[in-house]
Design an enzyme around this catalytic site. Sequence first.
Site: not given
Ligand SMILES: NC(=O)C1=CN([C@@H]2O[C@H](COP(=O)(O)OP(=O)(O)OC[C@H]3O[C@@H](n4cnc5c(N)ncnc54)[C@H](OP(=O)(O)O)[C@@H]3O)[C@@H](O)[C@H]2O)C=CC1
Ligand SMILES: O=C(O)C1=N[C@H](C(=O)O)C[C@H](O)C1
Length: 251
Positions: A135, A139
Amino acid sequence: MSKLRVAVIGARGRMGSEAVRAVEAAEDLELVAALGRDDPLETLTERGAQVAVELTHPDSVVANVGFCVRNGVHAVVGTTGWTEERLGALREELAAVPGTGVLIAPNFGIGAVLTMHFARQAARFFESAEVVELHHPGKADAPSGTATRTAQVIAEARRAAGLPPQPDATTSALEGARGADVEGVPVHAVRLRGLVAHQEVLFGDEGEILTIRHDSMNRGSFMPGVLLGVRRVVGTPGLTVGLEHFLDLDG
Ligand SMILES: NC(=O)C1=CN([C@@H]2O[C@H](COP(=O)(O)OP(=O)(O)OC[C@H]3O[C@@H](n4cnc5c(N)ncnc54)[C@H](OP(=O)(O)O)[C@@H]3O)[C@@H](O)[C@H]2O)C=CC1
Ligand SMILES: O=C(O)C1=N[C@H](C(=O)O)C[C@H](O)C1
């Protein structure tokens, strides 16, 4: 026909901002709220959100989903960090509000879901199995939720087939060298600038190796799964773990 009213929590993040664009572009959905860390969750109820897409952080997700459930807002959750204990507590909360649905999807990528499906099928035929996830360095959690789930699926299939523990003669190792042990399946995590989300599942036996590899090249790859989850969760009360339940994989 009226549009489904959708909110995104974590709307300014890598995934959240992509989800905002995907919801806005969908003709049958209306984006009614795009919440960041400092925005009150009450906005969801004030704006009449029917479904919330939760894409924040493992430390924030439980409270956010709890708010949704208590207020009858269906939730589509991509955020990682769901231990068995957390899932159990969520099931109890959901039991008190029949009719509300939560989808927790370790990965919204259709190819990633298929990887887990194929890994389950392959697991019983091989003596050895290891998972390598790769990744971007932004992350927060390791190993990824997808890799953890993949290893659990493999472990379940091995147990069901009565396979013994995997062979491994290691008697001395630097800490972490053999990866994390997820129910007897080693999981290795790489963090590297330039990567998005990638996974290899390696199966080995005498004289042959099977590799199942999936690559998400950008976060648009997750959006068809997010939108499918939003459309299906409203008619699926209770807790659903894994997008595969909405994909009719055996059909
Ligand atoms: N299921 C899937 O297919 C996927 C899942 N993911 C997962 O999704 C999650 C997010 O990933 P990603 O987008 O890369 O992370 P990022 O850090 O880019 O985005 C997370 C966002 O959430 C905000 N945030 C944190 N806490 C809160 C809250 N209590 N209320 C509202 N907003 C909040 C953060 O704000 P701030 O920056 O101010 O902290 C940030 O803007 C991770 O757990 C990741 O593993 C990611 C990709 C695919
Ligand atoms: O944080 C990410 O980017 C992603 N998070 C999810 C995970 O932890 O499995 C899904 C994907 O791998 C991207």
